[in-house]
Design a protein around this motif. Structure first.
Motif, short mmCIF file in Angstrom:
data_model
loop_
_atom_site.label_atom_id
_atom_site.label_comp_id
_atom_site.label_asym_id
_atom_site.label_seq_id
_atom_site.Cartn_x
_atom_site.Cartn_y
_atom_site.Cartn_z
N ASP A 169 0.86 -1.18 0.00
CA ASP A 169 0.00 0.00 0.00
C ASP A 169 0.89 1.23 0.00
OD1 ASP A 169 -2.33 1.45 2.40
OD2 ASP A 169 -1.99 1.87 0.29
N ASN A 170 1.26 1.68 -1.20
CA ASN A 170 2.28 2.73 -1.28
C ASN A 170 1.83 3.96 -2.05
OD1 ASN A 170 2.20 1.68 -3.84
ND2 ASN A 170 4.41 1.47 -4.09
N LYS A 171 0.52 4.12 -2.22
CA LYS A 171 0.03 5.25 -3.01
C LYS A 171 -0.24 6.46 -2.14
CE LYS A 171 -2.14 2.36 -6.57
NZ LYS A 171 -3.42 1.98 -7.21
N VAL A 172 0.25 7.61 -2.59
CA VAL A 172 -0.04 8.89 -1.95
C VAL A 172 -0.59 9.83 -3.02
CG1 VAL A 172 0.91 10.89 -0.74
CG2 VAL A 172 1.74 8.59 -0.19
N TYR A 173 -1.67 10.51 -2.70
CA TYR A 173 -2.35 11.40 -3.64
C TYR A 173 -2.12 12.85 -3.21
CZ TYR A 173 -4.68 7.04 -4.86
OH TYR A 173 -4.93 5.73 -5.24
N ALA A 174 -1.93 13.73 -4.19
CA ALA A 174 -1.63 15.13 -3.87
C ALA A 174 -2.34 16.06 -4.85
CB ALA A 174 -0.13 15.37 -3.92
N VAL A 175 -2.84 17.18 -4.32
CA VAL A 175 -3.40 18.23 -5.17
C VAL A 175 -2.87 19.58 -4.67
CG1 VAL A 175 -5.52 17.01 -5.78
CG2 VAL A 175 -5.47 18.44 -3.73
N ARG A 176 -2.70 20.50 -5.60
CA ARG A 176 -2.33 21.86 -5.23
C ARG A 176 -3.51 22.56 -4.56
NH1 ARG A 176 3.10 22.72 -5.17
NH2 ARG A 176 4.09 21.87 -7.04
N CYS A 177 -3.24 23.23 -3.45
CA CYS A 177 -4.27 24.00 -2.75
C CYS A 177 -3.56 25.16 -2.07
CB CYS A 177 -5.00 23.13 -1.73
SG CYS A 177 -6.33 23.98 -0.86
N THR A 178 -3.63 26.32 -2.69
CA THR A 178 -2.86 27.47 -2.21
C THR A 178 -3.62 28.35 -1.23
OG1 THR A 178 -3.55 28.73 -4.15
CG2 THR A 178 -1.45 27.55 -4.30
N ASP A 179 -4.90 28.07 -1.04
CA ASP A 179 -5.72 28.90 -0.15
C ASP A 179 -6.77 28.00 0.50
OD1 ASP A 179 -7.98 30.70 0.68
OD2 ASP A 179 -6.59 32.21 -0.08
N VAL A 210 -0.81 25.40 4.57
CA VAL A 210 0.21 26.15 5.32
C VAL A 210 0.74 25.20 6.38
CG1 VAL A 210 0.72 28.14 6.77
CG2 VAL A 210 -0.95 28.35 4.92
N ALA A 211 1.99 24.83 6.25
CA ALA A 211 2.62 23.89 7.17
C ALA A 211 3.36 24.66 8.26
CB ALA A 211 3.56 22.97 6.40
N MET A 212 4.22 23.96 9.00
CA MET A 212 5.03 24.61 10.03
C MET A 212 6.49 24.21 9.85
SD MET A 212 4.84 24.41 14.20
CE MET A 212 3.50 25.62 14.33
N GLU A 213 7.38 25.18 10.05
CA GLU A 213 8.81 24.92 10.02
C GLU A 213 9.44 25.42 11.31
OE1 GLU A 213 10.59 26.99 6.74
OE2 GLU A 213 10.07 28.96 7.50
N GLY A 214 10.74 25.17 11.47
CA GLY A 214 11.46 25.68 12.63
C GLY A 214 11.17 24.90 13.89
N GLY A 217 1.14 24.81 0.13
CA GLY A 217 0.14 24.78 -0.95
C GLY A 217 -0.24 23.40 -1.42
N LEU A 218 -0.33 22.42 -0.48
CA LEU A 218 -0.69 21.06 -0.87
C LEU A 218 -1.70 20.46 0.09
CD1 LEU A 218 2.78 19.45 -1.73
CD2 LEU A 218 1.00 20.11 -3.36
N LEU A 219 -2.59 19.65 -0.45
CA LEU A 219 -3.37 18.70 0.32
C LEU A 219 -2.95 17.31 -0.14
CD1 LEU A 219 -7.07 20.02 0.40
CD2 LEU A 219 -5.53 19.75 2.35
N LEU A 220 -2.74 16.40 0.80
CA LEU A 220 -2.28 15.06 0.47
C LEU A 220 -3.13 14.04 1.21
CD1 LEU A 220 0.62 16.84 1.41
CD2 LEU A 220 1.38 15.23 -0.34
N ALA A 221 -3.18 12.84 0.67
CA ALA A 221 -3.96 11.77 1.32
C ALA A 221 -3.39 10.42 0.95
CB ALA A 221 -5.43 11.85 0.93
N SER A 222 -3.61 9.46 1.84
CA SER A 222 -3.17 8.09 1.59
C SER A 222 -3.92 7.15 2.52
CB SER A 222 -1.67 7.95 1.82
OG SER A 222 -1.23 6.61 1.59
N GLU A 223 -4.03 5.90 2.11
CA GLU A 223 -4.54 4.87 3.01
C GLU A 223 -3.44 4.38 3.95
OE1 GLU A 223 -7.30 1.92 1.15
OE2 GLU A 223 -6.81 3.03 -0.68
N ASN A 224 -2.20 4.70 3.64
CA ASN A 224 -1.06 4.26 4.44
C ASN A 224 -0.42 5.48 5.10
OD1 ASN A 224 1.39 3.34 5.46
ND2 ASN A 224 1.82 2.01 3.72
N PRO A 225 -0.57 5.64 6.42
CA PRO A 225 0.02 6.81 7.09
C PRO A 225 1.54 6.90 6.91
CG PRO A 225 -1.48 5.65 8.55
CD PRO A 225 -1.30 4.78 7.35
N LEU A 226 2.20 5.76 6.87
CA LEU A 226 3.66 5.76 6.73
C LEU A 226 4.07 6.30 5.37
CD1 LEU A 226 6.26 5.03 8.22
CD2 LEU A 226 6.08 2.73 7.23
#
Length: 387
Positions: free
Chosen positions: A5-15, A215-219, A232-241
């Motif tokens: 189970d190695n699929k990760v899905y991603a879409v651009r989402c800037t707002d 909007v993620a976090m750094e530092g 600017g991303l939303l991501l999803a997967s059935e596998n958290p790892l």
């Protein structure tokens, strides 16, 4: 979590105003919400609600993302329950504290918009997990495990102790109140803590993990001392790892400095490398965010050393780890003292004091201080080795 189970899905989402539309696209790529929510079910939406702090600080899962998932859940005919057990001690689990948490983080509005329910049931239970490799029983919140399934709504953030918090780490919020401090006491090294998280995530078995990386976090994450970083991303997967592997690539965090992936590799879990992930919706070359600020990383790692070296390893770890110190900004609120798993913090004359001899370097005090009054001081040896 397995290598198939190695699929990760991603879409651009800037707002975040696009969250509902973009989440719909993301789920369509995965075959629709009907794959994860069925009519008549109750699903626990496990958001990251670390503390009562406004969503623009990037400490918590954004309410627009939570509302979008809850809306899709309702469209599939299921009931969504928004929940988490915030950090900082048992006092945060009172109804009044939870109401404040839901209002400040925007979850109350997310529930109103989507028809979701806010969870106030903080009862707990012991869950046996005989297949755990390190932990065979967990004290957990009852509500998410009494639901028909869990949807894991995590936030992409740096983490001063574990380097990164994402999909697997988000399940730590299923452990209630002061029981979190107990975990830090039992599993004091990054390696032990990572193995505990892998067992906990396997127990939770979320049907779907959605990562808010708009909007993620750094530092100095994951709390108020961290800095918001637009991704600017939303991501999803059935596998958290698998989702965490992609998250690490976004940050530029190598596997060698990621305790969770090192622990997973030890167990033969996968994927642990980006080339083992099938990324859908985005090219892998587009993932890295230039100049992403990571927490200080240890020089190498100590995984797999013989037990006879444990005393040396512990001394070395303490020498190379940053030490929490209290700044003048301290108001003596006591949140750090309540969250300290080994009671190394006292408050006197409206100022916290840390006993560095007792301190186990879990950084809960730094993570949960709302006033940015705890700084992490790096010693001369550590600075020398890190160049």
């Amino acid at each position: 979590m397995n290598s198939m189970d190695n699929k990760v899905y991603a879409v651009r989402c800037t707002d975040y105003a696009q969250a509902d539309e973009k989440l719909g696209l993301l789920l369509d790529m995965m075959g629709g919400m009907g794959r994860f929510a069925r009519e008549g079910e109750t699903l626990a939406l496990k958001a990251n609600l670390l503390e009562s702090i406004a969503p623009d600080r990037a400490v918590t899962t954004h309410p627009s993302v939570v509302a979008a998932v809850a809306t899709q859940t309702a469209k599939a005919g299921a009931k969504a329950v928004i929940l988490d057990s915030p950090g900082g001690g048992h006092w945060q689990n009172s109804p009044a504290a939870l109401e404040k948490l839901y209002n400040v983080t925007g979850m109350a509005e997310a529930a109103r918009q989507s028809g979701a329910v806010l969870n106030y049931d903080m009862s707990r239970e012991q869950r046996s997990f005989p297949q755990g490799e390190l932990v065979r029983s967990f004290e957990v919140l009852s509500a998410p495990f009494q639901a028909d399934g869990i949807l894991n709504l995590c936030k992409l953030k740096t983490h001063m102790f574990m380097m990164m918090t994402g999909a697997v780490k988000n399940t730590f919020g299923l452990i209630p109140g002061l029981a979190k401090a107990g975990c830090h006491t039992r599993f004091q090294s990054k390696e032990q803590f990572a193995h505990m998280l892998l067992d906990l995530c396997a127990l939770a078995a979320p049907r779907l993990s959605v990562m808010d990386a708009v909007v993620a976090m750094e530092g100095e994450g994951p709390g108020a001392s961290g800095t918001p970083r637009p991704v600017g991303l939303l991501l999803a997967s059935e596998n958290p790892l698998a989702l965490d592997v992609v998250a690490g690539a976004i940050m530029g965090l190598s596997k060698a400095n990621n305790p969770l992936l090192l622990a997973a590799e030890q167990r033969g879990l996968g994927p642990v490398d980006l080339d083992q992930v099938e990324l859908i919706g985005l090219d892998k070359a587009e993932l890295p965010v230039p100049g992403y600020k990571l927490p200080p990383a240890p020089k190498g790692n100590m995984v797999g050393l013989p037990a006879v070296l444990n005393p040396f390893v512990d001394l070395t770890r303490r020498a190379l780890s940053a030490t929490p110190r209290v700044r003048e900004a301290c108001v003596g609120c006591g949140i750090c003292a309540a969250s300290c798993p080994v009671k190394a913090i006292t408050v006197k004359n409206r100022r916290a004091r840390i006993d560095t001899g007792k301190c186990i370097r879990c950084y809960c005090c730094h993570e949960l201080c709302p006033h940015k009054a705890v700084e992490l001081h790096t010693g001369a040896l550590s600075r020398l080795l890190r160049g």
